[in-house]
Design an enzyme around this catalytic site. Sequence first.
Site, PDB file in Angstrom:
ATOM      1  CB  CYS A 151      -0.950   0.024   1.196  1.00 25.73           C
ATOM      2  SG  CYS A 151      -0.112   0.112   2.773  1.00 25.73           S
ATOM      3  CB  CYS A 184      -3.705  -0.800   8.916  1.00 30.01           C
ATOM      4  SG  CYS A 184      -4.583  -0.989   7.357  1.00 30.01           S
TER       5      CYS A 184
HETATM    6 FE1  FES Z   1      -1.662   0.462   4.181  1.00 26.46          FE
HETATM    7 FE2  FES Z   1      -3.601   0.632   5.937  1.00 26.46          FE
HETATM    8  S1  FES Z   1      -3.823   0.450   3.805  1.00 26.46           S
HETATM    9  S2  FES Z   1      -1.498   0.563   6.311  1.00 26.46           S
END
Ligand code: FES
Length: 139
Positions: free
Chosen positions: A33, A102
């Site tokens: 991400c 996360c």
């Molecule tokens: Fe990457 Fe939450 S989407 S830490």
Amino acid sequence: MYSEKVMDHFTNPRNVGEIENADGVGTVGNPKCGDIMRIFLKIDDGIITDVKFKTFGCGAAIATSSMATEMVKGKSIEDALKLTNKAVAEALDGLPAVKMHCSLLAEQALKEALEDYFNKNNIPLPEGFTKPDVEHDED
Ligand code: FES
């Protein structure tokens, strides 16, 4: 989708910032991400007397860093090492399954900061010291 506690810690995060001359700093990023989290620790006599974080990431990452810092502030290193991402998620009244990774970022950043403290002070890593893998394996 998010609990009130997650929304509270996202909109009003605790312990945001940096500590100058921190005793331990941990930076982690999730390669998928792209979110990045950094945790700063001040440690006196084995107690985490101050902790701050900077997170460039999603709302759940900010909420979990905020909660994780609250949970280790004033605690001993031993207690901080026991903090798991699941305990942080539970303290936030849960996270959606796709957002559990996360909270792993928060656990890993904290452990990186503790590892940095151990290394700087030539303290051997405690037995069984492990850091979670932050890959999005479960997505
Ligand atoms: Fe990457 Fe939450 S989407 S830490």
